[in-house]
Write an enzyme that holds these catalytic residues in place. Structure first.
Site, PDB file in Angstrom:
ATOM      1  N   ASP A  72      21.283  31.513  28.273  1.00  0.00           N
ATOM      2  CA  ASP A  72      21.925  32.105  27.098  1.00  0.00           C
ATOM      3  C   ASP A  72      23.272  32.721  27.465  1.00  0.00           C
ATOM      4  O   ASP A  72      24.252  32.587  26.718  1.00  0.00           O
ATOM      5  CB  ASP A  72      21.017  33.177  26.492  1.00  0.00           C
ATOM      6  CG  ASP A  72      19.662  32.608  26.072  1.00  0.00           C
ATOM      7  OD1 ASP A  72      19.623  31.406  25.739  1.00  0.00           O
ATOM      8  OD2 ASP A  72      18.666  33.357  26.104  1.00  0.00           O
ATOM      9  N   GLY A 100      33.391   4.589  22.441  1.00  0.00           N
ATOM     10  CA  GLY A 100      32.668   5.661  21.780  1.00  0.00           C
ATOM     11  C   GLY A 100      31.572   6.186  22.689  1.00  0.00           C
ATOM     12  O   GLY A 100      31.358   5.683  23.799  1.00  0.00           O
ATOM     13  N   LYS A 116      27.876  -0.183  20.556  1.00  0.00           N
ATOM     14  CA  LYS A 116      28.980  -1.074  20.950  1.00  0.00           C
ATOM     15  C   LYS A 116      28.446  -2.439  21.379  1.00  0.00           C
ATOM     16  O   LYS A 116      28.927  -3.482  20.919  1.00  0.00           O
ATOM     17  CB  LYS A 116      29.785  -0.427  22.085  1.00  0.00           C
ATOM     18  CG  LYS A 116      30.420   0.907  21.704  1.00  0.00           C
ATOM     19  CD  LYS A 116      31.228   1.488  22.838  1.00  0.00           C
ATOM     20  CE  LYS A 116      30.348   1.924  23.996  1.00  0.00           C
ATOM     21  NZ  LYS A 116      29.443   3.017  23.633  1.00  0.00           N
ATOM     22  N   THR A 117      27.465  -2.437  22.267  1.00  0.00           N
ATOM     23  CA  THR A 117      26.891  -3.711  22.713  1.00  0.00           C
ATOM     24  C   THR A 117      26.136  -4.396  21.583  1.00  0.00           C
ATOM     25  O   THR A 117      26.149  -5.634  21.473  1.00  0.00           O
ATOM     26  CB  THR A 117      25.958  -3.470  23.910  1.00  0.00           C
ATOM     27  OG1 THR A 117      26.670  -2.754  24.932  1.00  0.00           O
ATOM     28  CG2 THR A 117      25.460  -4.783  24.486  1.00  0.00           C
ATOM     29  N   HIS A 163      11.185  37.362  24.082  1.00  0.00           N
ATOM     30  CA  HIS A 163      12.501  36.739  24.260  1.00  0.00           C
ATOM     31  C   HIS A 163      12.790  35.764  23.106  1.00  0.00           C
ATOM     32  O   HIS A 163      13.855  35.831  22.469  1.00  0.00           O
ATOM     33  CB  HIS A 163      12.547  36.003  25.605  1.00  0.00           C
ATOM     34  CG  HIS A 163      13.875  35.400  25.926  1.00  0.00           C
ATOM     35  ND1 HIS A 163      14.766  35.974  26.793  1.00  0.00           N
ATOM     36  CD2 HIS A 163      14.471  34.248  25.480  1.00  0.00           C
ATOM     37  CE1 HIS A 163      15.850  35.217  26.873  1.00  0.00           C
ATOM     38  NE2 HIS A 163      15.697  34.156  26.097  1.00  0.00           N
ATOM     39  N   GLU A 164      11.850  34.863  22.816  1.00  0.00           N
ATOM     40  CA  GLU A 164      12.059  33.884  21.748  1.00  0.00           C
ATOM     41  C   GLU A 164      12.010  34.556  20.377  1.00  0.00           C
ATOM     42  O   GLU A 164      12.744  34.154  19.464  1.00  0.00           O
ATOM     43  CB  GLU A 164      11.006  32.772  21.834  1.00  0.00           C
ATOM     44  CG  GLU A 164      11.004  32.007  23.147  1.00  0.00           C
ATOM     45  CD  GLU A 164      12.354  31.387  23.476  1.00  0.00           C
ATOM     46  OE1 GLU A 164      13.118  31.078  22.536  1.00  0.00           O
ATOM     47  OE2 GLU A 164      12.658  31.223  24.666  1.00  0.00           O
ATOM     48  N   HIS A 209      15.493  35.893  19.631  1.00  0.00           N
ATOM     49  CA  HIS A 209      16.407  34.862  19.120  1.00  0.00           C
ATOM     50  C   HIS A 209      16.122  34.569  17.647  1.00  0.00           C
ATOM     51  O   HIS A 209      17.046  34.468  16.820  1.00  0.00           O
ATOM     52  CB  HIS A 209      16.243  33.567  19.924  1.00  0.00           C
ATOM     53  CG  HIS A 209      16.834  33.626  21.301  1.00  0.00           C
ATOM     54  ND1 HIS A 209      18.142  33.986  21.535  1.00  0.00           N
ATOM     55  CD2 HIS A 209      16.285  33.357  22.532  1.00  0.00           C
ATOM     56  CE1 HIS A 209      18.375  33.924  22.839  1.00  0.00           C
ATOM     57  NE2 HIS A 209      17.267  33.560  23.466  1.00  0.00           N
TER      58      HIS A 209
END
Length: 685
Positions: free
Chosen positions: A533, A235, A241-242, A456-457, A460
């Site tokens: 972007d 995975g 896992k360990t 710019h932000e 968005h």
């Protein structure tokens, strides 16, 4: 894992209990003591006030009856010839004083003083002295040899323990180069158990069956079942896992060996294969037992692929592992549990049943799994009552178990920076932003750069707030640099994303172009700030065309993801579509991006006032929440308060009058003894 009978001994050593005394150390100390004693007896009377008498003085003292009968010993000394003697004894202080030895004229001190005399005695003197003093028989030849050889024996013995034994240990280490490095884990009080593992219930059930079989094998053998020979857990990194293997070690009542796949890899050919054989030999001696191999892809990569040949060390090690796991002899009683995050590069012979009977997928946890993981890791964290772990789990899609543990730890560190007693929800939110987007960097930017970043932000955020259907709302907008970016617009999915619909993918592309469109509308120019972007929207559009069949080209897969040669795959891959189809693919990708770009321009031109208000709020406050963006769209203003966090400044300590005087005196010393206005001005640079 060692048995319960052996565990108390292991626990004693782990608790800094008394350690077993080494006989070798005791022998070295005995040799040192013997050497000291030898030197002492070789120089008798060393350190004491022994008077040296000549032979003539001794004979005269005997004649004058100044030495009592039996107060001395005569011992032959061959260094003075056949008639040489060493005479030792005691005589009174008055006798020594009569021999013109002034230091014994006073009565202070012992009544008798030891003396020694060396030299040759004539036959007449010998007969006279022998009547008063005892004669010690001369030593034998054997004694002389032993006395002469004793220093050499001591030196050789010390050299043996200091050097020869070290060389032997080094030689033993060279001979054990092919020994396995597997470590047997011991039972500890704070061992990890299955209760400490959450978010992977299916994998936990698969592995727990192996432990149950070892505890009660008859339950399964009664109906013909046999124990699985191997369990492969794979995975993404950080999914546990360990940790699950540690839980097996904590639950199993059989020996548990742990080793890493890289421990088999060495520069010398044949060493890895020898270590594999030795590891299974240890396992057979302790059967039934469990052997855990972490990162097995280091030794189990596909053979004959990539740039390696067929005779390299790694492939020999893999061949030995295959034979030991399910070869002619078999390995009854040795259960292999392996973990990797690259199952695609493992050799097919290693994955077949009989070697790894079970392949357990441990994927990223879902919402319930993240909630359970947060409960486990929050036991040691002082959380405020307002902290809702279910809300935290909902806000952390895609986080692994290790990420969630790190999230709570970062939240605790942030709370400590603000001198808090408990971790609040705001601290966890800041920790999530730090992990996902990077730490805030107070980078110096001029007004023009800050304005470009703000618009710019804001582009968005406004576009996403308009096109979103409630699936991916805006969480936070900031113009504070984080990581590689100068600003960030953060989204918060309402649920885990398992499928991608065409409508939502087009909305993501439209939102991705919001920054470039805002720059073009407001500044009348475009910058390189939208490079990330553009890459993102192009990648999404290519997936829609080539992998997901969401265009007029139909439900056909075009092209394959190219794998690197060193990942165990083939070097060359053929293109499975024509040049004409490639042209159509490029046109379809360009059409999707261009259409969403025009759509984004229309949205921002329609919401130009909201775009300006959002950018102004960012320039003023640097960071606003998603609810503030929606308030700008709905009401034309921000109505909720904007909370800004600043680190508390340390309060200045109040100094007493005495401490103030010391501080002023120290400042005067730093100025060369001149205080106040008398101090000279610094020289110009």
């Amino acid at each position: 894992m060692s048995s319960e009978n052996n565990s108390p001994q292991q626990n004693n050593s782990g608790n800094n209990g008394p350690q077993r005394f080494q006989p070798k150390v005791l022998l070295i100390y005995l040799v040192i003591v013997a050497a000291i004693l030898t030197i002492w007896f070789a120089n008798p009377g060393a350190g004491s006030n022994v008077q040296q008498l000549t032979i003539s003085e001794l004979v005269q003292a005997v004649k004058d009856e100044k030495i009592g009968k039996g107060d001395g010993v005569m011992e032959p000394d061959t260094s003075f010839g056949r008639d040489g003697y060493v005479i030792k004894g005691e005589m009174s202080r008055s006798a020594l004083s009569a021999m013109n030895r002034d230091e014994f004229s006073s009565s202070d001190g012992p009544e008798k003083v030891p003396f020694t005399s060396r030299g040759r005695l004539t036959e007449e003197d010998f007969l006279l002295v022998r009547e008063v003093l005892r004669e010690k028989p001369s030593s034998t030849a054997v004694q002389d040899v032993l006395i002469s050889l004793l220093p050499f024996i001591l030196i050789i013995g010390l050299l043996y323990f200091l050097f020869v034994r070290q060389l032997k240990n080094a030689g033993r280490g060279a001979m054990s180069f092919g020994k396995s490095k597997a470590k047997m884990l011991t039972r500890e009080k704070d061992a990890v158990t299955f209760k400490d593992v959450a978010g992977c219930d299916e994998a936990k059930e698969e592995v727990s069956e192996v432990v149950d079989f070892l505890k009660d094998p008859k339950k399964f053998q009664r109906i013909g079942g046999r124990i699985p020979k191997g369990v492969l857990m794979f995975g993404p990194p950080g999914t546990g896992k360990t940790l699950l293997a540690k839980a097996v070690a904590g639950e199993a009542d059989v020996p548990f060996f742990s080793i890493s796949g890289s421990d088999f890899v060495e520069m010398f050919v044949g060493v890895g294969a020898a270590r594999v054989r030795d590891m299974f030999e240890q396992g057979r001696k302790n059967a039934p037992c469990i052997v855990f191999i972490d990162e097995i892809d280091a030794v189990g990569r596909q053979r004959g692929a990539g740039l390696g040949g067929g005779n390299d060390e790694r492939e020999q090690t893999l061949n030995s592992l295959l034979v030991e796991m399910d070869g002619f002899d078999g390995h009854e009683g040795v259960i292999i549990i392996a973990a990797t995050n690259r199952p695609d590069v493992l050799d097919s012979a290693l994955l077949r049943p009989g070697r790894f009977d079970r392949q357990v997928t441990i994927d990223l946890p879902d919402l319930n799994g993240r909630h359970q993981i947060l409960k486990v890791h929050s036991k040691k964290i002082a959380l405020a009552e307002e902290v809702n772990l279910e809300h935290v789990a909902r806000n952390t899609p895609g986080f692994s178990g290790a990420d969630l543990a790190n999230l709570l730890n970062e939240g605790a560190l942030i709370a400590a920076r603000f001198d808090k007693k408990v971790v609040e929800m705001q601290d966890i939110d800041d920790a999530r932003d730090k992990i996902s987007f990077g730490r805030e960097r107070r980078k110096l930017m001029d007004d023009e750069d800050r304005k470009i970043t703000a618009y710019h932000e804001a582009g968005h955020a406004i576009v996403q707030a308009v096109v979103d259907d409630g699936h991916l709302p805006v969480h936070k907008v900031t113009i504070i640099p984080r990581g590689q970016s100068l600003g960030s617009t953060m989204f918060m999915p309402k649920k885990d994303v398992l499928n991608h619909s065409k409508r939502r993918l087009l909305n993501q592309i439209c939102c991705g172009m919001g920054g470039r469109c805002a720059e073009e509308i407001v500044m009348g120019d475009i910058t390189s700030g939208a490079s990330g972007d553009i890459r993102m929207v192009t990648k999404t559009a290519r997936h829609m065309v080539c992998d997901w069949g969401m265009t007029d080209l139909g439900p056909v897969a075009y092209g394959e993801n190219k794998d690197h040669v060193f990942l165990g795959q083939e070097v060359a891959r053929s293109q499975n579509y024509s040049e004409a189809t490639a042209q159509r693919i490029d046109n379809a990708i360009h059409e999707i991006v261009e259409e969403q770009y025009r759509r984004c321009l229309e949205i921002l031109q329609e919401k130009r006032k909201a775009l300006d208000l959002c950018a102004e709020a960012l320039l003023e406050h640097e960071t606003i929440d998603g609810k503030h963006v929606h308030e700008i769209l709905d009401f034309g203003e921000i109505r909720s308060p904007i909370i800004k966090r600043d680190l508390p400044e340390p309060e200045p300590e109040e100094l007493s009058e005495e401490e103030k005087e010391k501080k002023e005196a120290k400042q005067d010393e730093d100025k060369g003894g001149l205080a106040g206005d008398e101090a000279p001005a610094g020289a110009p640079a």
